[in-house]
Design a protein around this motif. Structure first.
Motif, PDB file in Angstrom:
ATOM      1  N   UNK A 144     -20.270  12.842 -18.035  1.00 35.86           N
ATOM      2  CA  UNK A 144     -19.161  12.786 -17.104  1.00 35.86           C
ATOM      3  C   UNK A 144     -19.601  13.345 -15.757  1.00 35.86           C
ATOM      4  N   UNK A 145     -19.592  12.498 -14.727  1.00 30.69           N
ATOM      5  CA  UNK A 145     -19.983  12.963 -13.394  1.00 30.69           C
ATOM      6  C   UNK A 145     -19.143  12.217 -12.371  1.00 30.69           C
ATOM      7  N   UNK A 146     -18.352  12.935 -11.605  1.00 35.81           N
ATOM      8  CA  UNK A 146     -17.463  12.331 -10.637  1.00 35.81           C
ATOM      9  C   UNK A 146     -18.220  11.981  -9.368  1.00 35.81           C
ATOM     10  N   UNK A 147     -17.509  11.332  -8.445  1.00 38.90           N
ATOM     11  CA  UNK A 147     -18.028  11.118  -7.100  1.00 38.90           C
ATOM     12  C   UNK A 147     -18.420  12.483  -6.525  1.00 38.90           C
ATOM     13  N   UNK A 148     -19.538  12.566  -5.780  1.00 40.20           N
ATOM     14  CA  UNK A 148     -20.000  13.876  -5.279  1.00 40.20           C
ATOM     15  C   UNK A 148     -18.918  14.689  -4.589  1.00 40.20           C
ATOM     16  N   UNK A 149     -18.057  14.040  -3.800  1.00 40.07           N
ATOM     17  CA  UNK A 149     -16.990  14.764  -3.102  1.00 40.07           C
ATOM     18  C   UNK A 149     -15.994  15.348  -4.100  1.00 40.07           C
TER      19      UNK A 149
ATOM     20  N   UNK B 230     -16.049  21.755 -17.705  1.00 40.77           N
ATOM     21  CA  UNK B 230     -14.842  21.039 -17.299  1.00 40.77           C
ATOM     22  C   UNK B 230     -14.164  21.789 -16.147  1.00 40.77           C
ATOM     23  N   UNK B 231     -13.472  21.098 -15.242  1.00 35.80           N
ATOM     24  CA  UNK B 231     -13.286  19.642 -15.175  1.00 35.80           C
ATOM     25  C   UNK B 231     -14.351  18.912 -14.355  1.00 35.80           C
ATOM     26  N   UNK B 232     -15.233  19.665 -13.685  1.00 36.69           N
ATOM     27  CA  UNK B 232     -16.273  19.005 -12.893  1.00 36.69           C
ATOM     28  C   UNK B 232     -17.255  18.270 -13.788  1.00 36.69           C
ATOM     29  N   UNK B 233     -17.494  18.819 -14.966  1.00 41.65           N
ATOM     30  CA  UNK B 233     -18.411  18.200 -15.914  1.00 41.65           C
ATOM     31  C   UNK B 233     -17.743  17.925 -17.240  1.00 41.65           C
ATOM     32  N   UNK B 234     -18.534  18.001 -18.294  1.00 38.38           N
ATOM     33  CA  UNK B 234     -18.039  17.605 -19.615  1.00 38.38           C
ATOM     34  C   UNK B 234     -18.132  18.717 -20.652  1.00 38.38           C
ATOM     35  N   UNK B 235     -18.608  19.900 -20.255  1.00 41.66           N
ATOM     36  CA  UNK B 235     -18.777  20.989 -21.212  1.00 41.66           C
ATOM     37  C   UNK B 235     -17.458  21.711 -21.484  1.00 41.66           C
ATOM     38  N   UNK B 236     -17.181  21.943 -22.765  1.00 41.26           N
ATOM     39  CA  UNK B 236     -15.989  22.697 -23.153  1.00 41.26           C
ATOM     40  C   UNK B 236     -16.192  24.207 -22.996  1.00 41.26           C
ATOM     41  N   UNK B 237     -17.420  24.644 -23.127  1.00 45.55           N
ATOM     42  CA  UNK B 237     -17.745  26.070 -23.000  1.00 45.55           C
ATOM     43  C   UNK B 237     -19.194  26.199 -22.546  1.00 45.55           C
TER      44      UNK B 237
ATOM     45  N   UNK C 182     -16.601  15.939  -7.236  1.00 39.97           N
ATOM     46  CA  UNK C 182     -17.330  16.940  -8.020  1.00 39.97           C
ATOM     47  C   UNK C 182     -17.301  18.304  -7.335  1.00 39.97           C
ATOM     48  N   UNK C 183     -17.545  18.316  -6.028  1.00 40.40           N
ATOM     49  CA  UNK C 183     -17.540  19.574  -5.270  1.00 40.40           C
ATOM     50  C   UNK C 183     -16.137  20.191  -5.280  1.00 40.40           C
ATOM     51  N   UNK C 184     -15.113  19.359  -5.151  1.00 41.80           N
ATOM     52  CA  UNK C 184     -13.741  19.860  -5.179  1.00 41.80           C
ATOM     53  C   UNK C 184     -13.387  20.485  -6.528  1.00 41.80           C
ATOM     54  N   UNK C 185     -13.945  19.942  -7.585  1.00 46.15           N
ATOM     55  CA  UNK C 185     -13.605  20.417  -8.926  1.00 46.15           C
ATOM     56  C   UNK C 185     -14.405  21.648  -9.352  1.00 46.15           C
ATOM     57  N   UNK C 186     -15.516  21.918  -8.677  1.00 45.89           N
ATOM     58  CA  UNK C 186     -16.369  23.038  -9.077  1.00 45.89           C
ATOM     59  C   UNK C 186     -15.636  24.384  -9.132  1.00 45.89           C
ATOM     60  N   UNK C 187     -14.764  24.730  -8.156  1.00 47.42           N
ATOM     61  CA  UNK C 187     -14.046  26.008  -8.269  1.00 47.42           C
ATOM     62  C   UNK C 187     -13.189  26.091  -9.527  1.00 47.42           C
ATOM     63  N   UNK C 188     -12.582  24.972  -9.910  1.00 45.86           N
ATOM     64  CA  UNK C 188     -11.773  24.956 -11.125  1.00 45.86           C
ATOM     65  C   UNK C 188     -12.653  25.166 -12.363  1.00 45.86           C
TER      66      UNK C 188
END
Length: 374
Positions: A2-7, A171-178, A9-15
Motif C-alpha cells: 500500500x503506497x499512496x500518491x507522494x503528496x 497505517x494509514x500512510x502504509x500497510x503495517x498494523x504495528x 503519503x506525506x500528509x498521512x505520515x503524522x497520523x
C-alpha cells in the motif's frame, strides 16, 4: 504494498506517527502485564500478520485443518469480518457470509465436521467454545496476532513474499498494523506467496531480513490454484482451465480481495484474454453490482466466455439465489491452497503436530504455565 500518491503519503505520515505511538504503548502495557492476557488449558494456534490483509491467512488456516483433523477435534475462531451479526455466533448449516463472514463461511462450507465460530472478542469466543464443546483438542485463531487479550501457545506470523516488512510504513500512510518489532512475539514465520522457482540465495536474503531469533523458525509457502467449480451447483462439472484454454475462452475476472494481481498474473500465464473488475477486500456485492457485472460480461463480444471469481468471493455471491439459469452456468470460482516448498512441509507439520500433542489438556507433561482454569 500500500503506497499512496507522494503528496497524500506525506500528509498521512503524522497520523502514522500518532497511530504508531498508540500501538507501541498498548503493546508495552501487555508486555508489562498492565493489560491482562488470558491463557487457556488447551493448545491455541494463532495465524496472523503485521500488515493489513492479503497474506493468505485463510488458506493457511485450512492447511492446519487438513493437517490436524485426522487426530484432533478442531475449532476455528475468527472475528467474522464484515458480517451483519454481533457477538459470539456458531456456524451451522444455515450460516451465510452475512451471518459469519465470507472466510469462516468458506471454511465451514469446506470442512463440515470442523467447529467454526466468530466473535469480536477472541477471549469470549474461546470461553463460549469450551462451554459448548468441552472436548475440543485445539483452537485455531484466524487473524489474531494483534488480539493480545488471548495468549496463544503458538503464534504463526505470515509475511507476503512480495511485500517485505522493511519496505513498509505504519497505517494509514502504509500497510503495517504495528511496528516490525512485534515479530518478536511469533514462534513461526511463514513467507507466503513465494514463487515455486525461488532460489536458495533469495530465501537466505529474506531470512536475513526477518532476523529470526533462536526460538523462531522460518518456512516458505506458495499458493496452488485448484480446479474450477460452479458457484451454484447445476448438476454439471465445471470446465477446467485447460478446457477453457482449448476453447480460447475469454474470462471476466471479478474479485473482492486485497491483492487480485497474483490471480490475474496466473491466468495471464495461461494465455487467457482477461477483463478485470476489482472491488475492495470483503466487498459486499449488491444487486446493482450484479447488474454491472453481467452487463460487462454481455459486452464481451465473444461466444466462449465465462465469469471467474475467487472462492472467498463465491461465498458472497451465493446469496443471489435468484440468478437466471443461464448465468449460473457461466459463473465459476477457482479455489486456492497452500503448499510448502522443498522440505519445509515435513518440518512445519512436525512442529505444529508436536505442539498440539504436547499441549493437550490430558497430557501429563502439559506446560505448567498453561495450567490456568478455563
Amino acid at each position: 504494498m500500500k503506497r499512496s500518491h507522494p503528496f497524500i503519503f506525506v500528509l498521512l505520515l503524522p497520523f502514522s506517527l500518532f497511530y504508531g505511538a498508540a500501538v507501541y504503548i498498548r503493546n508495552l502495557f501487555f508486555d508489562l502485564g498492565w493489560l491482562p492476557s488470558r491463557q487457556f488449558r488447551l493448545p491455541i494456534v494463532s495465524i496472523g500478520n503485521l500488515t493489513a490483509g492479503g497474506t493468505g491467512k485463510t488458506p493457511h488456516a485450512e492447511y492446519l485443518i487438513r493437517l490436524l483433523r485426522p487426530e484432533f477435534k478442531i475449532a476455528l475462531l475468527s472475528r467474522g469480518y464484515n458480517r451483519k451479526t454481533k457477538g459470539f455466533f456458531l456456524a451451522d448449516e444455515n450460516s451465510t457470509a452475512d451471518t459469519i463472514g465470507d472466510e469462516p463461511f468458506q471454511v465451514k462450507n469446506k470442512f463440515r465436521e470442523v467447529v467454526v465460530a466468530v466473535c469480536e472478542s477472541r477471549k469470549k469466543g474461546i470461553e463460549n467454545l469450551l462451554r459448548t464443546y468441552p472436548d475440543l483438542d485445539v483452537i485455531i485463531l484466524d487473524d489474531a496476532f494483534q488480539h493480545r487479550y488471548v495468549e496463544a501457545g503458538l503464534n504463526i506470523l505470515l509475511m507476503d513474499y512480495n511485500q517485505p516488512w522493511d519496505k513498509q510504513f505504519l497505517l494509514p500512510a502504509g500497510n503495517l498494523r504495528e511496528q516490525v518489532s512485534g515479530k518478536e512475539r511469533a514462534h513461526v514465520f511463514v513467507v507466503a506467496k513465494t514463487p515455486a522457482s525461488v532460489k536458495p540465495i533469495e530465501r537466505r536474503i529474506i531470512i536475513k531480513t526477518i532476523q529470526p531469533r533462536p526460538y523462531q523458525t522460518t518456512f516458505f509457502s506458495t499458493l496452488i490454484y485448484g480446479k474450477t467449480s460452479f458457484v451454484f451447483e447445476n448438476g454439471e462439472q465445471a470446465p477446467g482451465l485447460e478446457e477453457l484454454k482449448l476453447k480460447k475462452t475469454r474470462i471476466l475476472l471479478v474479485t473482492g480481495i486485497a491483492n487480485p494481481q497474483l490471480l490475474a498474473s496466473y491466468l495471464s500465464s495461461y494465455g487467457f484474454d482477461l477483463t478485470c473488475m476489482s472491488y475492495k477486500d470483503h466487498y459486499a456485492f449488491s444487486d446493482d453490482d450484479l447488474v454491472d457485472i453481467f452487463r460487462k460480461f454481455e459486452n464481451i463480444d465473444y461466444q466462449e466466455k465465462v465469469i471467474l471469481t475467487t472462492e472467498k468471493d463465491a461465498m458472497r455471491f451465493k446469496k443471489f439465489t435468484n440468478i437466471a439459469g443461464e448465468l449460473k452456468n457461466v459463473l465459476l470460482y477457482i479455489p486456492v491452497e497452500v503448499e510448502f516448498l522443498d522440505s519445509d512441509a515435513d518440518k512445519f507439520n512436525h512442529q505444529i503436530v508436536n505442539y498440539v500433542r504436547k499441549s493437550k489438556r490430558n497430557n501429563l507433561f502439559y506446560s505448567k504455565q498453561n495450567q490456568i482454569s478455563t
